[in-house]
Every structure is written in structure tokens, then in C-alpha cells.
Write a protein that holds these residues in place. Structure first.
Motif, PDB file in Angstrom:
ATOM      1  N   ASN A 137       0.811  -1.225   0.000  1.00 49.14           N
ATOM      2  CA  ASN A 137       0.000   0.000   0.000  1.00 49.14           C
ATOM      3  C   ASN A 137       0.842   1.270   0.000  1.00 49.14           C
ATOM      4  O   ASN A 137       0.328   2.359   0.298  1.00 49.14           O
ATOM      5  N   GLY A 138       2.121   1.148  -0.340  1.00 50.74           N
ATOM      6  CA  GLY A 138       2.953   2.321  -0.524  1.00 50.74           C
ATOM      7  C   GLY A 138       3.641   2.873   0.709  1.00 50.74           C
ATOM      8  O   GLY A 138       4.258   3.951   0.651  1.00 50.74           O
ATOM      9  N   TYR A 139       3.564   2.173   1.827  1.00 53.09           N
ATOM     10  CA  TYR A 139       4.262   2.618   3.033  1.00 53.09           C
ATOM     11  C   TYR A 139       5.717   2.169   3.015  1.00 53.09           C
ATOM     12  O   TYR A 139       6.078   1.192   2.347  1.00 53.09           O
ATOM     13  N   GLN A 140       6.549   2.869   3.773  1.00 52.68           N
ATOM     14  CA  GLN A 140       7.944   2.492   3.968  1.00 52.68           C
ATOM     15  C   GLN A 140       8.150   2.103   5.430  1.00 52.68           C
ATOM     16  O   GLN A 140       7.498   2.661   6.324  1.00 52.68           O
ATOM     17  N   ILE A 141       9.059   1.172   5.660  1.00 51.07           N
ATOM     18  CA  ILE A 141       9.413   0.765   7.019  1.00 51.07           C
ATOM     19  C   ILE A 141      10.852   1.202   7.260  1.00 51.07           C
ATOM     20  O   ILE A 141      11.778   0.713   6.604  1.00 51.07           O
ATOM     21  N   LEU A 142      11.028   2.134   8.174  1.00 50.58           N
ATOM     22  CA  LEU A 142      12.340   2.719   8.429  1.00 50.58           C
ATOM     23  C   LEU A 142      12.917   2.203   9.745  1.00 50.58           C
ATOM     24  O   LEU A 142      12.285   2.310  10.800  1.00 50.58           O
ATOM     25  N   TYR A 143      14.110   1.675   9.674  1.00 48.86           N
ATOM     26  CA  TYR A 143      14.854   1.271  10.871  1.00 48.86           C
ATOM     27  C   TYR A 143      15.653   2.462  11.379  1.00 48.86           C
ATOM     28  O   TYR A 143      16.450   3.044  10.653  1.00 48.86           O
TER      29      TYR A 143
END
Length: 297
Positions: A205-211
Motif C-alpha cells: 500500500n505504498g508505506y515504507q518501514i524505516l529502521y
């Protein structure tokens, strides 16, 4: 314009967490970032964890008591809905067997926005300098996940901020729009793999997961399920892996599915020799084939 002081609904699912839950709450109360509410969903605990929580923190914590053990997925959904109904801008999913660095919330919020989910650097509680997860990767060729840095002593090798395609949900900050666009946890998982499924749907759905390595916490791994190699953990991990692969069969390649099943069966067959609990994998597979999802009865 981005709100510089958004409200955070901190959602914790408790099941018999008397030995460690109050320590987690204590480190939340010590955060430099203070615009939050704490919601604990008690999953029909049989110990005195709720009583200890109320005695120590009273009205500082909202406790939602469930009549049965509803698991991490359903319990989290209950807490998320409550927080959203009470105006939270962000949801922080948090295990109750953790302890937080005092700057954790501040560092997570600094990176978060409507399109970015943020996760911290997570250490084992003991030894406290060993990494449990610095973000992670979902390998579709094997249909399994791996934590970056796991079991490694932290010497700065995981200090670079990066986008990842998987992270465990034991600490994850998400904007409220996630639940409007992506939906909630799939409660059929009960526990384990529900976070992997959510990560897949986030990226779709176009989200990013940032560490974010500057956000740090310590995890007493798998405390509520008896340890990461307990029969309970092994059962749900391998049953739910099958469900996950079927649910995402468009991405879970045939080679990957074969690899995952062969690896699981090898572990199950050799369990008596290795004196491990992997023999329960047979039960997990049979229950999946019979359509027995959600909580094992």
C-alpha cells in the motif's frame, strides 16, 4: 504541515506478565517524549499482572480486560481501535516484556510521518549488548524472515538508518492512516507471523518501514509464550507460516514454499535426536490442513 507533537497511543497486550510488565511501564513513564496514552489489553491473565499494574500506575494506564486469551493479533486490534477512537495520531505497538531507552519515543517520532513506519534497534535483555533485531528482511525464496544483526555484539555495524521490508511488531510506530488504508492485524494468526503479514500489506500500500538505530530498547524474548523455542512458539510459527504462504501465494514462490516445508519437516523428524520441541510441527501442519486457525483449542 506535520504535527511536531503528535499524540501516541501505546498498545500493549498482556498475558500473565506479572514478572516483567511493570518494568516496561516504568521505562515508558521515563520517556523524554510525553504526549502519549498507555493502553494495556489484558488477554484473560491468570496471574496478578493486572492487579500489580493498577496498584503501581492507577489511572495512568487504561486496562481493557478480555474474557479469554485472544492472542497478540486480536488483542492489538482491540487496543488500536480504542486509541484511534480516543484521538491518537500514531500507534506504538509494544510488547510487555521490554525496557526502553528514555529517548526511544522521541527518536521514533522524529522520523515518522503518514507514509513511514518506524522501528528501533532492539537488543536482547541479556546480554544487553547483543542485538535481537536491527530491522529485518523477508526472504521470499525461503518464505521466512531474518532479523538483521541477530545475536551479534553491537560494535556499530547496525548504526545506519535504512529502509527494510520486515520488522517485528514488538515495537513499531505507525500513523493512524495505516489502519484506514491497510487494515488491522489478521486475527487468524493469533500470534506469530501477523507482523510479517502486516509488513507485506504495508509495502503493498505504498508505506515504507524505516529502521532507526538511535531508538533503542531491550527485549526479554518470547516471555509470554514460554520462550522462543517452547512448544507454544514452535506450534504457532510453523502453522502460521503455512497460512502466510497461502495468503501471499502471489509472492511466495513455489521454490520458497518447498524450501520452507522441507526445512520444517526435517526439524520435526529429527526433533527427538536433537531433544527439541520441533515434533509439534506435525500437529501444527495437521491443524492448518484441517482449517484450525486462531487460538489452538
Amino acid at each position: 504541515m506535520t504535527d511536531k507533537n503528535p499524540s501516541i497511543g501505546i498498545v500493549i497486550v498482556n498475558y500473565n506478565g506479572a514478572k516483567y510488565q511493570n518494568a516496561a511501564i516504568k521505562t515508558i513513564k521515563e520517556q523524554t517524549y510525553q504526549n502519549y496514552q498507555i493502553v494495556v489489553v489484558d488477554s484473560a491473565s491468570t496471574d496478578d499482572s493486572v492487579e500489580l499494574l493498577v496498584e503501581a500506575y492507577g489511572e495512568d494506564v487504561t486496562v481493557l480486560r478480555e474474557k479469554e486469551n485472544c492472542g497478540f493479533a486480536a488483542g492489538s486490534n482491540i487496543g488500536i481501535r480504542y486509541c484511534l477512537e480516543h484521538g491518537a495520531d500514531y500507534i506504538l505497538l509494544l510488547n510487555n516484556d521490554v525496557e526502553l531507552d528514555s529517548l526511544l519515543l522521541e527518536n521514533l517520532v522524529a522520523d515518522a510521518d503518514e507514509n513511514t513506519v518506524v522501528v528501533p534497534k532492539i537488543y536482547f535483555y541479556e546480554p544487553s549488548d547483543r542485538i535481537w533485531a536491527a530491522g529485518g528482511i523477508l526472504n521470499w525464496n525461503h518464505c521466512e524472515t531474518k532479523h538483521y544483526g541477530i545475536e551479534e555484539k553491537d560494535i556499530g555495524q547496525c548504526d545506519e538508518r535504512q529502509y527494510v521490508n520486515f520488522a517485528p511488531a514488538c515495537c513499531m510506530l505507525l500513523h493512524r492512516s495505516v489502519f484506514e488504508r491497510v487494515g488491522y492485524f489478521d486475527e487468524a494468526f493469533f500470534m506469530y507471523y501477523e507482523d510479517t503479514d502486516l509488513c507485506v500489506r504495508l509495502l503493498e500500500n505504498g508505506y515504507q518501514i524505516l529502521y532507526e538505530p538511535e531508538a533503542r530498547m531491550w527485549h526479554k524474548v518470547s516471555s509470554s509464550s514460554g520462550g522462543q523455542n517452547s512448544k507454544v512458539s514452535v506450534y504457532y510459527i510453523y502453522r502460521n507460516q503455512l497460512y502466510f504462504m497461502k495468503k501471499h501465494s502471489d509472492k511466495a514462490r513455489f521454490r520458497g514454499r518447498c524450501y520452507a516445508v522441507l526445512k520444517a519437516m526435517t526439524k520435526a523428524v529429527t526433533a527427538p535426536i536433537r531433544r527439541k520441541n520441533d515434533g509439534v510441527i506435525f500437529t501444527a501442519y495437521l491443524d492448518y490442513l484441517k482449517g484450525k486457525m486462531y487460538r489452538k483449542r
